[in-house]
Design an enzyme around this catalytic site. Sequence first.
Site, PDB file in Angstrom:
ATOM      1  N   ASP A 147       0.787  -4.329  -4.019  1.00  0.00           N
ATOM      2  CA  ASP A 147      -0.321  -3.403  -4.238  1.00  0.00           C
ATOM      3  C   ASP A 147       0.038  -1.976  -3.797  1.00  0.00           C
ATOM      4  O   ASP A 147      -0.665  -1.365  -2.981  1.00  0.00           O
ATOM      5  CB  ASP A 147      -1.577  -3.882  -3.515  1.00  0.00           C
ATOM      6  CG  ASP A 147      -2.834  -3.709  -4.370  1.00  0.00           C
ATOM      7  OD1 ASP A 147      -2.703  -3.596  -5.605  1.00  0.00           O
ATOM      8  OD2 ASP A 147      -3.947  -3.689  -3.809  1.00  0.00           O
TER       9      ASP A 147
ATOM     10  N   SER B  47       0.837  -1.197   0.000  1.00  0.00           N
ATOM     11  CA  SER B  47       0.000   0.000   0.000  1.00  0.00           C
ATOM     12  C   SER B  47       0.878   1.256   0.000  1.00  0.00           C
ATOM     13  O   SER B  47       1.760   1.406  -0.845  1.00  0.00           O
ATOM     14  CB  SER B  47      -0.960  -0.038   1.196  1.00  0.00           C
ATOM     15  OG  SER B  47      -1.949   0.951   1.090  1.00  0.00           O
TER      16      SER B  47
ATOM     17  N   HIS C 104      -7.504  -5.090  -1.790  1.00  0.00           N
ATOM     18  CA  HIS C 104      -6.280  -4.438  -1.333  1.00  0.00           C
ATOM     19  C   HIS C 104      -5.770  -4.962   0.008  1.00  0.00           C
ATOM     20  O   HIS C 104      -4.567  -4.944   0.274  1.00  0.00           O
ATOM     21  CB  HIS C 104      -6.541  -2.933  -1.234  1.00  0.00           C
ATOM     22  CG  HIS C 104      -5.338  -2.110  -0.921  1.00  0.00           C
ATOM     23  ND1 HIS C 104      -4.247  -2.041  -1.758  1.00  0.00           N
ATOM     24  CD2 HIS C 104      -5.045  -1.313   0.146  1.00  0.00           C
ATOM     25  CE1 HIS C 104      -3.334  -1.229  -1.232  1.00  0.00           C
ATOM     26  NE2 HIS C 104      -3.788  -0.785  -0.077  1.00  0.00           N
TER      27      HIS C 104
END
Length: 242
Positions: free
Chosen positions: A93, A66, A169
């Site tokens: 991600d 992230s 996510h």
Amino acid sequence: MGSAIICLSLIFGFVTGLCICSAVSDVEDAAETANWIHKDDGQNLQLVLPHDVSPDTDNVALAGHSKGGKVAFALALGHAHTHLKFKALIGLDPVEGSNTSNRIEPKILNYIPQDFNLAMPVALIGTGLGDDSCCGCVPPVAPWGCNHPFFFDECKPPSCYFVARDFGHLDMVDDWLVRLAGMFICKTGKGSKDDMRRACGGIFVAFLKAYMFHNADDLTAIIDSPNSVAPIKLDPVLWLQS
């Protein structure tokens, strides 16, 4: 005595991370940690490792998820100084910001193919649902234009790219509190989260074996036959070697 490969993993709060305008202090903190590892040829790290494990500061990988993925790229690109040399980079991600007009500093993406000046192999693992909104009213936490395909597009070979098509996510996070919070702001997949974690872990290990220990058998197997090797659907799967 065993020798431990080091993976500096960066995980930052995705909610607060995407609501602020800067990750500069996070990059500086990551650099400070890397320099702490490097000091006295790993003796600081040795103090917190089992007595029969020795850190190998010549084999250090950098990884992040992230906002932490963005921070990992920023550190690898030299946005903060570190004496530690990284041999591989993995983005799980990664997210550049809440949208293309509100990207978190330091801005990483230039939207120019193979523009990253990285002297190391890179692996990108993305999610297929990360850029979907939750319940149709909450903006996506890994929005299009700030997410994994744009990071991969700027990576030079050697680079690998895997997309967990049916997962969101936070579906790889093994923390019930984070997953609970994520249910209200992130779209989540219906598949097994344990399988998602196994897939991510398998890719991490296969990639590091290939580029740190010169054994690409596992990575080749994943690339050639993802549907028969991986516990989840990976699509697309790419390996740019030159």
